[in-house]
Design an enzyme around this catalytic site. Structure first.
Site, PDB file in Angstrom:
ATOM      1  N   THR A 130       0.842  -1.194   0.000  1.00 53.91           N
ATOM      2  CA  THR A 130       0.000   0.000   0.000  1.00 53.91           C
ATOM      3  C   THR A 130       0.878   1.246   0.000  1.00 53.91           C
ATOM      4  O   THR A 130       0.682   2.165  -0.802  1.00 53.91           O
ATOM      5  CB  THR A 130      -0.936  -0.005   1.227  1.00 53.91           C
ATOM      6  OG1 THR A 130      -1.697  -1.214   1.201  1.00 53.91           O
ATOM      7  CG2 THR A 130      -1.877   1.175   1.214  1.00 53.91           C
ATOM      8  N   ASN A 136      -5.768  -9.474  -7.524  1.00 61.95           N
ATOM      9  CA  ASN A 136      -5.831 -10.231  -6.268  1.00 61.95           C
ATOM     10  C   ASN A 136      -7.113 -11.040  -6.121  1.00 61.95           C
ATOM     11  O   ASN A 136      -7.146 -12.032  -5.395  1.00 61.95           O
ATOM     12  CB  ASN A 136      -5.662  -9.287  -5.077  1.00 61.95           C
ATOM     13  CG  ASN A 136      -6.531  -8.059  -5.178  1.00 61.95           C
ATOM     14  OD1 ASN A 136      -6.449  -7.299  -6.147  1.00 61.95           O
ATOM     15  ND2 ASN A 136      -7.386  -7.853  -4.195  1.00 61.95           N
ATOM     16  N   GLN A 160       0.715  -9.444  -6.076  1.00 61.13           N
ATOM     17  CA  GLN A 160       0.212 -10.815  -6.180  1.00 61.13           C
ATOM     18  C   GLN A 160       1.029 -11.669  -7.142  1.00 61.13           C
ATOM     19  O   GLN A 160       0.904 -12.889  -7.145  1.00 61.13           O
ATOM     20  CB  GLN A 160      -1.264 -10.807  -6.642  1.00 61.13           C
ATOM     21  CG  GLN A 160      -2.236 -10.253  -5.628  1.00 61.13           C
ATOM     22  CD  GLN A 160      -2.403 -11.147  -4.401  1.00 61.13           C
ATOM     23  OE1 GLN A 160      -2.044 -12.329  -4.402  1.00 61.13           O
ATOM     24  NE2 GLN A 160      -2.944 -10.589  -3.336  1.00 61.13           N
ATOM     25  N   SER A 162       5.123  -6.861  -1.651  1.00 61.23           N
ATOM     26  CA  SER A 162       4.881  -6.971  -0.218  1.00 61.23           C
ATOM     27  C   SER A 162       5.329  -8.342   0.269  1.00 61.23           C
ATOM     28  O   SER A 162       5.020  -9.366  -0.356  1.00 61.23           O
ATOM     29  CB  SER A 162       3.379  -6.798   0.032  1.00 61.23           C
ATOM     30  OG  SER A 162       3.127  -6.716   1.409  1.00 61.23           O
ATOM     31  N   ALA A 163       6.067  -8.360   1.390  1.00 63.92           N
ATOM     32  CA  ALA A 163       6.656  -9.622   1.867  1.00 63.92           C
ATOM     33  C   ALA A 163       5.602 -10.647   2.287  1.00 63.92           C
ATOM     34  O   ALA A 163       5.783 -11.851   2.087  1.00 63.92           O
ATOM     35  CB  ALA A 163       7.590  -9.342   3.041  1.00 63.92           C
ATOM     36  N   HIS A 164       4.480 -10.173   2.865  1.00 60.70           N
ATOM     37  CA  HIS A 164       3.570 -11.155   3.466  1.00 60.70           C
ATOM     38  C   HIS A 164       2.778 -11.970   2.452  1.00 60.70           C
ATOM     39  O   HIS A 164       2.100 -12.924   2.813  1.00 60.70           O
ATOM     40  CB  HIS A 164       2.646 -10.487   4.502  1.00 60.70           C
ATOM     41  CG  HIS A 164       1.543  -9.642   3.959  1.00 60.70           C
ATOM     42  ND1 HIS A 164       0.263 -10.128   3.814  1.00 60.70           N
ATOM     43  CD2 HIS A 164       1.502  -8.355   3.567  1.00 60.70           C
ATOM     44  CE1 HIS A 164      -0.522  -9.150   3.357  1.00 60.70           C
ATOM     45  NE2 HIS A 164       0.211  -8.060   3.200  1.00 60.70           N
ATOM     46  N   THR A 183      13.513   5.005  10.401  1.00 62.35           N
ATOM     47  CA  THR A 183      14.415   3.897  10.748  1.00 62.35           C
ATOM     48  C   THR A 183      13.893   2.601  10.135  1.00 62.35           C
ATOM     49  O   THR A 183      12.712   2.275  10.258  1.00 62.35           O
ATOM     50  CB  THR A 183      14.504   3.760  12.288  1.00 62.35           C
ATOM     51  OG1 THR A 183      14.925   5.026  12.788  1.00 62.35           O
ATOM     52  CG2 THR A 183      15.480   2.679  12.706  1.00 62.35           C
ATOM     53  N   CYS A 190     -15.924  -5.443   2.432  1.00 62.38           N
ATOM     54  CA  CYS A 190     -16.949  -5.067   3.411  1.00 62.38           C
ATOM     55  C   CYS A 190     -17.002  -3.553   3.549  1.00 62.38           C
ATOM     56  O   CYS A 190     -15.991  -2.905   3.727  1.00 62.38           O
ATOM     57  CB  CYS A 190     -16.630  -5.696   4.759  1.00 62.38           C
ATOM     58  SG  CYS A 190     -17.217  -7.371   4.814  1.00 62.38           S
TER      59      CYS A 190
HETATM   60  N1  PMP Z   1      -1.913  -4.645  -3.961  1.00 59.70           N
HETATM   61  C1  PMP Z   1      -2.425  -5.863  -4.144  1.00 59.70           C
HETATM   62  C2  PMP Z   1      -2.664  -6.377  -5.527  1.00 59.70           C
HETATM   63  C3  PMP Z   1      -2.729  -6.653  -3.033  1.00 59.70           C
HETATM   64  O1  PMP Z   1      -3.246  -7.870  -3.208  1.00 59.70           O
HETATM   65  C4  PMP Z   1      -2.475  -6.156  -1.727  1.00 59.70           C
HETATM   66  C5  PMP Z   1      -2.781  -6.968  -0.484  1.00 59.70           C
HETATM   67  N2  PMP Z   1      -4.081  -7.451  -0.418  1.00 59.70           N
HETATM   68  C6  PMP Z   1      -1.951  -4.871  -1.603  1.00 59.70           C
HETATM   69  C7  PMP Z   1      -1.673  -4.149  -2.741  1.00 59.70           C
HETATM   70  C8  PMP Z   1      -1.667  -4.262  -0.242  1.00 59.70           C
HETATM   71  O2  PMP Z   1      -0.527  -4.851   0.297  1.00 59.70           O
HETATM   72  P1  PMP Z   1      -0.049  -4.563   1.814  1.00 59.70           P
HETATM   73  O3  PMP Z   1      -0.905  -5.419   2.657  1.00 59.70           O
HETATM   74  O4  PMP Z   1       1.377  -4.983   1.858  1.00 59.70           O
HETATM   75  O5  PMP Z   1      -0.195  -3.103   2.062  1.00 59.70           O
END
Ligand code: PMP
Length: 382
Positions: A70, A149, A177, A197-199, A234, A321
């Protein structure tokens, strides 16, 4: 629990956690400090940056660590737009960008920036002729996701890169994604900036990166000396080391993609066979390997998710939602899907921890729970 929500987030890999723990315990010094421990943290930061750059095909100086996609998305659009030539004030997004990114588009429009949206076709793919018509000489920046996504549909990044280059505009790609699921190389993509994004790839939450092509004029959005002045604050060193470890773990992406495609296709064909009212969106276009977006007749997604929960399966709806209720997914709406069908959307997203046993379990357990409900739906239909 069977976890079928890998597009929302992924469980961190044990090797990622193992790489992060010593950083949390020992490398806690500020990497901007001049003393020994600070310099040690700085070296770890440099090593992680080199790893990220190697795996993603860019230069280390092109990596800016952030708090996730984001932030990367927002800073790319705002930071590149701020430096655009005076005659280039228009920004073009696709209509199916991530919800957070579309909020940015609306905020820009509210502040007087001219914002346009590239439409998608009924099959979820980008309407390229319409995109071409929108990308003109007054465009500063085009922002397009690499893969959606919700539907998993792959977007024509190379084609749009050619259009933006021809128009003298810049291209930002949200590859959140895509990276980790299909082979990726920054230097051959044709994009000027890429978010990740790492997660989403077995790394920790709250850390990501913006890859920014060297030499591109960019206005930092958070001021400070870190990240060569492009993103102050930081650094989250443990998270950054976790991101690097997660990228290094990816290994042969093609093999994993083939495995997930097989699992996804087995799941989809099995559900369609057992429940003939199953409708699968975007099945015949290029998609992410593990993403399945479907509905069972017009059974409300809440009912389906509740049955899945009962079976110990975690999945998600396609609907975002909103306060007080569910809105139909903006992605399905952009594809022209009627609201009553969009409100039945279920997303099953497989990932590295998914197995054939998971799929077999779901195929055995879910149809008997849904079949009577679907039968009832047919009987009570007006
Ligand atoms: N862009 C896309 C295409 C995503 O799928 C997501 C996470 N759902 C995000 C951005 C946002 O990522 P983050 O949770 O790292 O802010």
């Amino acid at each position: 629990m069977i976890y079928l929500d890998h597009n929302a987030t992924t469980p961190p890999a044990p090797a990622v956690i193992a790489a992060m723990l010593p950083v949390l315990s020992n490398l806690w010094a500020n990497s901007s400090s001049q003393h020994g421990p600070g310099q040690e943290a700085k070296r770890a930061l440099g090593t992680a940056r080199a790893t990220v750059a190697r795996v993603l095909g860019c230069k280390p100086v092109e990596v800016i660590f952030t708090s996730g996609a984001t932030e990367s998305n927002h800073m790319a659009v705002r930071g590149l737009l701020a430096m655009a030539a005076p005659g280039r004030r228009r920004v073009v997004f696709s209509s199916v960008e991530h919800a957070g990114h579309l909020r940015l588009a609306r905020a820009l429009a509210d502040s007087g920036v001219q914002v346009d949206f590239m439409p998608v076709l009924a099959n979820g793919t980008l309407d390229l002729p319409a995109a071409k018509a929108l990308i003109g000489p007054d465009v500063a920046l085009v922002s397009l996701m690499a893969a959606n996504n919700e539907t998993g549909v792959l977007m024509p990044v190379n084609e749009v890169a050619a259009l933006t280059q021809a128009a003298g505009a810049l291209l930002h790609v949200d590859a959140t994604q895509f990276i980790g699921k299909l082979p990726f190389n920054f230097s051959s993509l044709g994009a000027d900036a890429v978010s990740l994004s790492a997660h989403k790839l077995q790394g920790p939450k709250g850390v990501g990166a913006l890859l920014l092509r060297q030499g591109i004029p960019f206005a930092p959005q958070t001021l400070g000396s870190q990240e060569r002045g492009r993103r102050g604050g930081t650094e989250n060193l443990a998270g950054i080391v976790g991101l690097a470890a997660a990228l290094e773990l990816l290994g042969d992406i093609g093999l994993e993609a083939a495995r997930l495609t097989m699992l996804r296709d087995t799941l989809e064909s099995g559900l369609a066979r057992a429940l003939p009212d199953t409708h699968i969106w975007c099945q015949n276009v290029a998609r992410l390997p593990g993403t399945s977006y479907l509905r069972f007749g017009q059974l409300s997604v809440d009912v389906v998710l509740q049955r899945l929960e009962r079976l110990g399966v975690a999945a998600s709806s396609g609907a975002a939602c909103s306060s007080g209720g569910s809105e139909p997914s903006h992605v399905l709406t952009a594809m022209g899907v009627p609201a009553e069908e969009a409100l039945a959307a279920v997303r099953l997203s497989l990932g590295r921890t998914s197995t054939l046993e998971d799929v077999s379990y779901l195929l055995n357990a879910l149809p008997p729970l849904l079949a009577p409900l679907l039968h009832e739906e047919i009987l009570t239909a007006p």
